[in-house]
Design an enzyme around this catalytic site. Sequence first.
Site, PDB file in Angstrom:
ATOM      1  N   CYS A 270       0.807  -1.143   0.050  1.00 36.46           N
ATOM      2  CA  CYS A 270      -0.001   0.201  -0.015  1.00 36.46           C
ATOM      3  C   CYS A 270       0.753   1.417   0.047  1.00 36.46           C
ATOM      4  CB  CYS A 270      -0.906  -0.084   1.211  1.00 36.46           C
ATOM      5  SG  CYS A 270      -1.163  -1.469   1.870  1.00 36.46           S
ATOM      6  N   ARG A 299       6.597 -11.348   5.391  1.00 35.89           N
ATOM      7  CA  ARG A 299       6.168 -10.921   6.621  1.00 35.89           C
ATOM      8  C   ARG A 299       6.734 -12.486   7.760  1.00 35.89           C
ATOM      9  NH1 ARG A 299      -0.336 -10.002   5.309  1.00 35.89           N
ATOM     10  NH2 ARG A 299       0.280  -8.255   4.001  1.00 35.89           N
ATOM     11  N   GLN A 317       0.892 -11.088  -3.186  1.00 37.28           N
ATOM     12  CA  GLN A 317      -0.505 -10.660  -3.213  1.00 37.28           C
ATOM     13  C   GLN A 317      -0.859 -10.482  -4.613  1.00 37.28           C
ATOM     14  OE1 GLN A 317       0.021  -7.390  -0.263  1.00 37.28           O
ATOM     15  NE2 GLN A 317      -1.549  -8.719   1.032  1.00 37.28           N
ATOM     16  N   ASP A 319      -2.833  -7.916  -5.269  1.00 38.21           N
ATOM     17  CA  ASP A 319      -3.051  -6.596  -4.497  1.00 38.21           C
ATOM     18  C   ASP A 319      -3.574  -5.507  -5.637  1.00 38.21           C
ATOM     19  OD1 ASP A 319      -3.352  -5.375  -2.418  1.00 38.21           O
ATOM     20  OD2 ASP A 319      -1.394  -4.822  -1.917  1.00 38.21           O
ATOM     21  N   HIS A 321      -5.324  -1.190  -5.160  1.00 42.18           N
ATOM     22  CA  HIS A 321      -5.980  -0.058  -4.466  1.00 42.18           C
ATOM     23  C   HIS A 321      -6.695   0.572  -5.146  1.00 42.18           C
ATOM     24  CE1 HIS A 321      -2.028  -1.437  -2.175  1.00 42.18           C
ATOM     25  NE2 HIS A 321      -3.165  -1.259  -1.002  1.00 42.18           N
ATOM     26  N   LYS A 401     -14.829  -4.121   6.140  1.00 43.01           N
ATOM     27  CA  LYS A 401     -14.600  -5.019   4.919  1.00 43.01           C
ATOM     28  C   LYS A 401     -15.250  -6.137   4.621  1.00 43.01           C
ATOM     29  CE  LYS A 401     -11.918  -8.703   7.795  1.00 43.01           C
ATOM     30  NZ  LYS A 401     -10.830  -9.567   7.767  1.00 43.01           N
ATOM     31  N   HIS A 447      -8.452  -1.446  -0.243  1.00 37.69           N
ATOM     32  CA  HIS A 447      -7.477  -2.364  -0.498  1.00 37.69           C
ATOM     33  C   HIS A 447      -8.145  -3.678  -0.908  1.00 37.69           C
ATOM     34  CE1 HIS A 447      -4.350  -0.680   2.409  1.00 37.69           C
ATOM     35  NE2 HIS A 447      -5.734  -0.403   3.262  1.00 37.69           N
TER      36      HIS A 447
HETATM   37 ZN   LIG Z   1      -3.097  -2.273   0.566  1.00 39.36          ZN
END
Ligand SMILES: [Zn+2]
Length: 573
Positions: A270, A299, A317, A319, A321, A401, A447
């Site tokens: 992000c 992580r 990911q 991912d 945004h 979410k 996200h």
């Molecule tokens: Zn994010």
Amino acid sequence: MDYPIETLRHSAAHLLASAVKQLFPEAKFDIGPATEQGFYYDFDLEHRFTAEDLKALEKAMKKLIGRKIPFERFEVSRDEAKKLLADQPYKLERLADIEEGATISFYKSGDFTDLCRGPHVGNSGEIGAVKLTAVAGSYFRGDEKNPMLQRIYGTAFATEEELQNYLRQMEEAAKRDHRKLGVELDLFGFSDQVGPGLVLWHPRGALIRHLIETYWKEEHYRNGYELLYTPHIGQSTLWETSGHLNFYHDGMYAPMQIDEKDYYVKPMNCPFHIEVYQSRLRSYRELPMRWAELGTVYRYEKSGSLHGLMRVRGFTQDDAHIICTPESIEDEICEVLRFSLHINRAFGFTDIKPYLSTRPEKAVGEPERWEKATASLAKAVEKCGLKCEVDEGGGAFYGPKIDLKIKDAIGREWQTTTIQFDFNLPERFDMTYVGEDGQRHRPYMVHRALLGSLERFFGILVEHYAGAFPLWLAPEQARLLPVTENQLEAAKALRAELLKEGFRVGIETQSAGLGAKIRAARQMRIPYLLVVGEREAANRTMSVRSRRDGELGELSVGEIVERMRKEVAEKTI
Ligand SMILES: [Zn+2]
Ligand SMILES: [Zn+2]
């Protein structure tokens, strides 16, 4: 009375501890929570639990169930609790975790009393069926610096029938375990030299990943997204601004020093996407931004919690945004949801269920924004014709979410998609756009990941298909099997023609019997076996066996190509 399954299972964990106390009075007790699949209880005991012990313990538990023993709650002061737990060192540590001033409660069932918040069933007879499934080592508090305890796993259901269904499902799951198939089909691996939780994709797995990524990227462009590439590391100042160094520090790898500055490997993408947004002043006319990246993050996960591809330390990911105006947020969420269903369905998942998590007690962001965001999530779900379950107060501190759970071929649920609002990062990075009124406004930020991570999703796919990938994903779509060496040249020529048509085709060059060649190809779950004997070689044809449709007889290259093209276009099996 109907109890939630967690209550049933946690109550069963007490029965397990009670049975251990009966059979092994010297055992020291830690805790026994319910889990998604059942429950466990951790014990410290010199004697190693054996399969025989599990049987005896299960028998003792069933006796306790038969006696319909009531669960009785009582509250005590901290000093009284310490007295009750005087010979239980792990329990005393757990007691110390309870905040000063908070209620300290115990539950007593028969001869067994446990420090416990509850809730529990009324009496043990309400636990319909139990089964102890495994025993494994487990560090106290999951920390390898602490003593190793023994964890007994079990499960419980309201009825025997549900338990039997579950056990059948587990048996089926063991057969399709992605860790086992990963080796058999040579898809991926791990290396002690590289480190735990770090995946090595072997050629066949890498090819499937390439197909997933390519499809994913093309669909994103087709659905109004733009792709970004961002670095793997970023300076400490970035992570200070984002707040990760504060609230996510334990999940991050130690920094490395470059030019006397600290750099961290990214645990999330992000902040990088936000920096792209911040590269110049943004106008409402440019919004929404839909920026996607297959972003690899690292992580820290405790080594004990690592599990094949399902829980790893480095993963990519899928991912994205979405940065938009408050006016367009509902449409945007709707679009994400629709897109997610489209992508999940392409991979063969048609049973999809949304879960909505709302504002927790501790939260950042104005309540009106939370309300609007939560309402837009709920509305989007409705518009897609889905029904969602609501987890009141289950949202992250920075926004509500929606999670989507898919059901796999044997009925297990997996969470793949997350659509997560964020009221925190736009604030911390002071993101703005110039509105129609010429004033600066704060955009909404969402996200989202559709598959979750490529590693975990791949693990789910392997288990869903039991390694028999549909034609569009199969790393080797067809294999030519010359009956004897005399047909090898003819088979090679046919293969070259199929390769030219864009198919992934292998050839068996070992001089084994046809039966052995077929078995080897079947073991690799290859969708099409193309046998070339004397007759076929003369006719420039192949005798075709389809994994899905069985024997198809003698086909020409053109006929096979047409058939396979159609099947690839269908995507799912
Ligand atoms: Zn994010
Ligand atoms: Zn309890």
